[in-house]
Design a protein around this motif. Structure first.
Motif, PDB file in Angstrom:
ATOM      1  N   PHE A 108      -0.251  -1.800   6.474  1.00  0.00           N
ATOM      2  CA  PHE A 108      -1.112  -0.625   6.439  1.00  0.00           C
ATOM      3  C   PHE A 108      -0.651   0.282   5.307  1.00  0.00           C
ATOM      4  CE2 PHE A 108      -1.726   3.867   7.632  1.00  0.00           C
ATOM      5  CZ  PHE A 108      -3.104   3.900   7.491  1.00  0.00           C
ATOM      6  N   CYS A 109       0.598   0.756   5.395  1.00  0.00           N
ATOM      7  CA  CYS A 109       1.158   1.590   4.337  1.00  0.00           C
ATOM      8  C   CYS A 109       2.662   1.695   4.539  1.00  0.00           C
ATOM      9  CB  CYS A 109       0.529   2.983   4.348  1.00  0.00           C
ATOM     10  SG  CYS A 109       1.221   4.112   3.125  1.00  0.00           S
ATOM     11  N   ALA A 135       5.040   2.521   7.774  1.00  0.00           N
ATOM     12  CA  ALA A 135       6.394   3.058   7.670  1.00  0.00           C
ATOM     13  C   ALA A 135       6.405   4.419   7.003  1.00  0.00           C
ATOM     14  CB  ALA A 135       7.276   2.093   6.879  1.00  0.00           C
ATOM     15  N   GLY A 136       7.363   5.254   7.393  1.00  0.00           N
ATOM     16  CA  GLY A 136       7.515   6.550   6.770  1.00  0.00           C
ATOM     17  C   GLY A 136       6.254   7.368   6.833  1.00  0.00           C
ATOM     18  N   ALA A 137       5.857   7.920   5.679  1.00  0.00           N
ATOM     19  CA  ALA A 137       4.629   8.709   5.631  1.00  0.00           C
ATOM     20  C   ALA A 137       3.423   7.883   6.020  1.00  0.00           C
ATOM     21  CB  ALA A 137       4.446   9.290   4.232  1.00  0.00           C
ATOM     22  N   GLY A 138       3.480   6.567   5.780  1.00  0.00           N
ATOM     23  CA  GLY A 138       2.373   5.701   6.178  1.00  0.00           C
ATOM     24  C   GLY A 138       2.155   5.705   7.680  1.00  0.00           C
ATOM     25  N   ASN A 147       0.816  -1.227   0.000  1.00  0.00           N
ATOM     26  CA  ASN A 147       0.000   0.000   0.000  1.00  0.00           C
ATOM     27  C   ASN A 147       0.844   1.269   0.000  1.00  0.00           C
ATOM     28  OD1 ASN A 147      -2.410  -1.591   0.138  1.00  0.00           O
ATOM     29  ND2 ASN A 147      -2.030  -1.862   2.325  1.00  0.00           N
ATOM     30  N   SER A 148       2.008   1.195  -0.635  1.00  0.00           N
ATOM     31  CA  SER A 148       2.857   2.383  -0.724  1.00  0.00           C
ATOM     32  C   SER A 148       2.170   3.461  -1.559  1.00  0.00           C
ATOM     33  CB  SER A 148       4.224   2.025  -1.310  1.00  0.00           C
ATOM     34  OG  SER A 148       4.082   1.383  -2.565  1.00  0.00           O
ATOM     35  N   ILE A 149       2.554   4.689  -1.302  1.00  0.00           N
ATOM     36  CA  ILE A 149       1.836   5.846  -1.835  1.00  0.00           C
ATOM     37  C   ILE A 149       2.346   6.217  -3.224  1.00  0.00           C
ATOM     38  CG2 ILE A 149       1.239   8.269  -1.446  1.00  0.00           C
ATOM     39  CD1 ILE A 149       1.858   7.696   1.570  1.00  0.00           C
TER      40      ILE A 149
END
Length: 260
Positions: free
Chosen positions: A67-68, A118-121, A32-34
């Protein structure tokens, strides 16, 4: 039944219960990466939930085992080819719109963290009002591994949630924080067993839809500005918002029920 915007939709929108909308990040093979598409579809989904009067609570979650995972680095390949990419511009067009969309919604947003964030997620999850994580989930401020700083409000939310020492460690060491530690540190509301995540989050959403939408919106407003206010400013704000709440029909009905 989820409602994809198209066959290739990266965000799903469905209504699992009356008053509840579930928004699901839907790139499970990519954790689910952006991407630009997911970003735009998520912003649109949040705006839709905000405008639909029958929506009283939003659940945000991810499909599959994550999740992301944050930004899809595939969209950053032009940097390796010598192209200048202004990350400030991409933040304003992307993650900042998502975080502001969550924060500005006058409705509660419950995040069900079903795997790695992770990160922005991670920071999108932490922008939500109530965060529930599966035991197998983890939170990683992974930016430093790429020579970057946290974005998506991470440098704002982390010190307020877990204190300066833990926030600094999370940012500089970029180590995963387990759901168990996230709960004990106050980073999230609750950690649950993986198999219980959907049931627990649905129960929370079901409880929230029984609350006064006016009171929820006013409470969200007060909480979000509290860290920037002095005590006197916050007392004045509480006075003004409580005045509004006191004139609502929900307050009158609750008071009448108390005296029955």
């Amino acid at each position: 039944m989820a409602e994809p915007a198209a066959d290739s939709a990266t965000v799903l929108y469905d209504r699992p219960a009356e008053g509840v909308t579930r928004i699901t990040l839907n790139r499970p093979k990519k954790l689910n990466s952006i991407t630009v598409q997911l970003r735009d579809e998520l912003v649109a989904a949040l705006e839709r939930a905000g405008h639909e009067e029958n929506v009283r609570c939003i659940i945000l979650t991810g499909a599959g085992r994550a999740f992301c995972a944050g930004q899809d680095l595939g969209e950053r390949r032009p940097v390796l080819e010598g192209e200048a990419v202004d990350l400030g511009e991409t933040l304003e067009a992307g993650v900042n719109r998502i975080v502001r969309g969550i924060r500005d919604l006058p409705k509660p947003v419950v995040c069900a963290v079903n795997g790695v964030a992770a990160g922005a997620g991670a920071n999108i999850a932490l922008a939500c009002d109530i965060v529930v994580a599966a035991r197998s989930a983890s939170f990683i401020q992974s930016f430093m591994r790429l020579g970057l700083i946290p974005d998506g409000g991470g440098t704002w939310s982390l010190p307020r949630l877990v204190g300066s020492a833990r926030a600094t460690g999370m940012v500089m060491l970029a180590r995963p924080v387990s759901a168990e530690d996230a709960e004990s540190w106050g980073l999230i509301w609750q950690k649950v067993e993986d198999a219980q995540l959907e049931c627990v989050v649905s129960g929370i959403a079901g409880e929230l839809v029984t609350r006064s939408p006016d009171a929820l919106a006013l409470a969200k407003q007060a909480l979000h500005v509290s860290t920037a206010n002095t005590l006197d400013q916050q007392l004045d704000l509480e006075r003004d918002l409580q005045r509004k709440a006191g004139f609502t029909e929900a307050y009158r009905e609750a008071l009448a029920a108390f005296f029955k």
